[in-house]
Design a protein around this motif. Structure first.
Motif, PDB file in Angstrom:
ATOM      1  N   GLY A   4      41.476  17.686 -15.644  1.00 45.92           N
ATOM      2  CA  GLY A   4      41.437  16.241 -15.738  1.00 45.92           C
ATOM      3  C   GLY A   4      42.627  15.725 -16.511  1.00 45.92           C
ATOM      4  O   GLY A   4      43.533  16.490 -16.878  1.00 45.92           O
ATOM      5  N   PRO A   5      42.660  14.440 -16.799  1.00 46.21           N
ATOM      6  CA  PRO A   5      43.803  13.851 -17.499  1.00 46.21           C
ATOM      7  C   PRO A   5      43.944  14.326 -18.940  1.00 46.21           C
ATOM      8  O   PRO A   5      44.971  14.071 -19.565  1.00 46.21           O
ATOM      9  N   ASP A   6      42.914  15.030 -19.454  1.00 47.41           N
ATOM     10  CA  ASP A   6      42.994  15.555 -20.815  1.00 47.41           C
ATOM     11  C   ASP A   6      43.238  17.060 -20.846  1.00 47.41           C
ATOM     12  O   ASP A   6      43.125  17.693 -21.899  1.00 47.41           O
ATOM     13  N   THR A   7      43.590  17.642 -19.718  1.00 43.71           N
ATOM     14  CA  THR A   7      43.821  19.091 -19.643  1.00 43.71           C
ATOM     15  C   THR A   7      45.032  19.490 -20.484  1.00 43.71           C
ATOM     16  O   THR A   7      46.084  18.861 -20.419  1.00 43.71           O
ATOM     17  N   LYS A   8      44.861  20.553 -21.248  1.00 51.70           N
ATOM     18  CA  LYS A   8      45.932  21.053 -22.108  1.00 51.70           C
ATOM     19  C   LYS A   8      46.042  22.568 -21.935  1.00 51.70           C
ATOM     20  O   LYS A   8      45.160  23.214 -21.370  1.00 51.70           O
ATOM     21  N   PRO A 133      41.134  15.996  -6.988  1.00 50.34           N
ATOM     22  CA  PRO A 133      42.124  15.796  -8.055  1.00 50.34           C
ATOM     23  C   PRO A 133      43.451  16.440  -7.654  1.00 50.34           C
ATOM     24  O   PRO A 133      43.477  17.556  -7.132  1.00 50.34           O
ATOM     25  N   PHE A 134      44.553  15.713  -7.899  1.00 43.59           N
ATOM     26  CA  PHE A 134      45.836  16.314  -7.544  1.00 43.59           C
ATOM     27  C   PHE A 134      46.854  16.223  -8.665  1.00 43.59           C
ATOM     28  O   PHE A 134      46.819  15.318  -9.497  1.00 43.59           O
ATOM     29  N   VAL A 135      47.727  17.217  -8.663  1.00 42.90           N
ATOM     30  CA  VAL A 135      48.845  17.325  -9.596  1.00 42.90           C
ATOM     31  C   VAL A 135      50.091  16.827  -8.891  1.00 42.90           C
ATOM     32  O   VAL A 135      50.410  17.275  -7.780  1.00 42.90           O
ATOM     33  N   LEU A 136      50.781  15.905  -9.512  1.00 39.67           N
ATOM     34  CA  LEU A 136      52.039  15.382  -8.982  1.00 39.67           C
ATOM     35  C   LEU A 136      53.175  16.283  -9.438  1.00 39.67           C
ATOM     36  O   LEU A 136      53.428  16.415 -10.641  1.00 39.67           O
ATOM     37  N   GLN A 137      53.853  16.930  -8.503  1.00 34.95           N
ATOM     38  CA  GLN A 137      54.953  17.826  -8.857  1.00 34.95           C
ATOM     39  C   GLN A 137      56.271  17.071  -8.826  1.00 34.95           C
ATOM     40  O   GLN A 137      56.679  16.546  -7.792  1.00 34.95           O
ATOM     41  N   ASP A 138      56.937  17.045  -9.965  1.00 30.08           N
ATOM     42  CA  ASP A 138      58.212  16.344 -10.124  1.00 30.08           C
ATOM     43  C   ASP A 138      59.290  17.385 -10.383  1.00 30.08           C
ATOM     44  O   ASP A 138      59.477  17.829 -11.513  1.00 30.08           O
ATOM     45  N   TYR A 139      60.003  17.787  -9.325  1.00 27.80           N
ATOM     46  CA  TYR A 139      60.957  18.900  -9.423  1.00 27.80           C
ATOM     47  C   TYR A 139      62.236  18.534  -8.670  1.00 27.80           C
ATOM     48  O   TYR A 139      62.561  19.135  -7.649  1.00 27.80           O
ATOM     49  N   PRO A 140      62.997  17.546  -9.160  1.00 31.94           N
ATOM     50  CA  PRO A 140      64.156  17.066  -8.414  1.00 31.94           C
ATOM     51  C   PRO A 140      65.264  18.096  -8.242  1.00 31.94           C
ATOM     52  O   PRO A 140      66.048  18.006  -7.291  1.00 31.94           O
ATOM     53  N   LEU A 141      65.357  19.086  -9.132  1.00 37.13           N
ATOM     54  CA  LEU A 141      66.426  20.072  -9.015  1.00 37.13           C
ATOM     55  C   LEU A 141      66.328  20.861  -7.720  1.00 37.13           C
ATOM     56  O   LEU A 141      67.334  21.243  -7.130  1.00 37.13           O
ATOM     57  N   ASN A 159      46.763   5.885  -7.542  1.00 35.56           N
ATOM     58  CA  ASN A 159      45.937   7.002  -7.095  1.00 35.56           C
ATOM     59  C   ASN A 159      45.072   7.540  -8.232  1.00 35.56           C
ATOM     60  O   ASN A 159      45.532   8.355  -9.042  1.00 35.56           O
ATOM     61  N   PRO A 160      43.817   7.114  -8.313  1.00 33.68           N
ATOM     62  CA  PRO A 160      42.928   7.611  -9.365  1.00 33.68           C
ATOM     63  C   PRO A 160      42.784   9.120  -9.364  1.00 33.68           C
ATOM     64  O   PRO A 160      42.480   9.714 -10.405  1.00 33.68           O
ATOM     65  N   ALA A 161      43.018   9.766  -8.211  1.00 34.45           N
ATOM     66  CA  ALA A 161      42.883  11.216  -8.126  1.00 34.45           C
ATOM     67  C   ALA A 161      44.061  11.953  -8.765  1.00 34.45           C
ATOM     68  O   ALA A 161      43.989  13.171  -8.978  1.00 34.45           O
ATOM     69  N   CYS A 162      45.148  11.242  -9.077  1.00 38.71           N
ATOM     70  CA  CYS A 162      46.297  11.881  -9.738  1.00 38.71           C
ATOM     71  C   CYS A 162      45.988  12.011 -11.222  1.00 38.71           C
ATOM     72  O   CYS A 162      46.008  11.027 -11.955  1.00 38.71           O
ATOM     73  N   ILE A 163      45.727  13.240 -11.666  1.00 39.12           N
ATOM     74  CA  ILE A 163      45.276  13.442 -13.040  1.00 39.12           C
ATOM     75  C   ILE A 163      46.278  14.240 -13.878  1.00 39.12           C
ATOM     76  O   ILE A 163      46.089  14.395 -15.083  1.00 39.12           O
TER      77      ILE A 163
END
Length: 312
Positions: A4-8, A133-141, A159-163
């Motif tokens: 979730g959004p609090d995952t560590k 629930p989905f993870v947004l991958q930000d990998y421009p390189l 997108n509420p599912a983007c956590i």
């Protein structure tokens, strides 16, 4: 354990073990999962770029998901990026049905404008199901798609599912600060930020507000310890540990051979039986293996010296 959004913590990016002839090494898949559990990771992300996902067919991908989910109690995130939404939806829904905790979606390289990027992720979330629930991958390189903090905020808001954000921009420290600044100002809802790039900047990313790491470094146990030290405010100890690993970490981060180095070291650590990649793939020369062995020897010595100093 739900993400979730609090995952560590540390969600290791797992490779896919292959035999020399390119067949999936199922026994090594099991031993790799056991290795990650012994290292103390908090979860696993599979079928990403490091997992050679584009080299697998749909049936192989789902069988890997089933095997890993059945093997571990750790939460599993599945990379479902695909050229079309039909394939993305199929793998995402099937993975969730067998027990995955979420999926990871990367933008296709063709996206260029902010509106194109935002629209793509809205359509992707609709395709896999807004209950996933989905993870947004930000990998421009690697992916060549540049997402500014403002664009990421729009995606998360739409997108509420983007956590979770898998952050691996480079340089990217200011991006983490900007996103946490949005949250402080009430402009962005809670969002887990786990960082990549082999852990190369984790020493400072934690200080900027990252919640941990999501990367494929061959020493996930180091990442686990470093995240714990950082979270406990033990900054000097965290940096000392990072500094001991930096010469090898830098070598592993070389574009084009990084996966070959990681698989070789994971083989040496007993996690997998072979460092083979499915074709097309790279392989280490004899000289490169000698260099890695030398770095590992020095790493072991540094870690041992640090432990001795801490005891004294």
């Amino acid at each position: 354990m739900a993400i979730g959004p609090d995952t560590k913590g540390v969600y290791t990016i797992a490779p896919t073990p292959f035999e020399a002839d390119g067949k999936i090494d199922w026994a090594s898949l099991d031993s790799m999962v056991d290795f990650y559990e012994r290292c103390g990771v908090d979860g696993m992300t599979i079928l990403g770029i490091m997992g050679e996902a584009p080299k697998l067919d749909a049936g192989e991908s789902l069988e890997i998901v089933k095997r890993i989910v059945a093997r571990t109690r750790l939460p599993v995130i599945v990379g479902v990026s695909a050229p079309g939404f039909a394939a993305m939806r199929s793998l995402a829904r099937a993975s969730m049905e067998v027990g995955a905790q979420g999926v990871m979606i990367a933008p296709p390289p063709a996206l260029r404008t902010d509106d194109q990027i935002v629209t793509y992720f809205r359509n992707a979330s609709e395709a896999v199901g807004e209950d996933v629930p989905f993870v947004l991958q930000d990998y421009p390189l690697t992916l060549s798609v540049v997402m500014t903090p403002a664009v990421i905020r729009r995606i998360v808001t739409d997108n509420p599912a983007c956590i979770m954000l898998k952050h691996e921009d480079w340089p990217g420290l200011e991006k983490i600060s900007a996103l946490r600044g949005f949250q402080k100002d009430g402009l962005l809802r809670p969002l887990s930020i786990l960082t990549g790039n082999g852990g190369l900047f984790l020493d400072f990313e934690m200080g900027r507000g990252a919640d941990g790491a999501m990367t494929g470094y061959a020493f996930p146990d180091m990442l686990v310890e470093m995240v714990k030290l950082s979270a406990a405010g033990e900054r000097d100890k965290a940096h000392d540990l990072f500094d001991a690993h930096l010469p090898y970490l830098r070598y592993e981060q070389q574009p084009g051979v990084g996966l070959a180095v990681r698989k070789y070291v994971m083989m040496k650590r007993g996690a997998i039986a072979s460092d083979a990649q499915r074709k097309p793939g790279s392989a280490l020369s004899a000289a490169a293996r000698q260099e890695v062995d030398y770095l590992l020897m020095r790493l072991e010595s540094r870690v041992r010296d640090q432990a001795s100093r801490q005891r004294n």
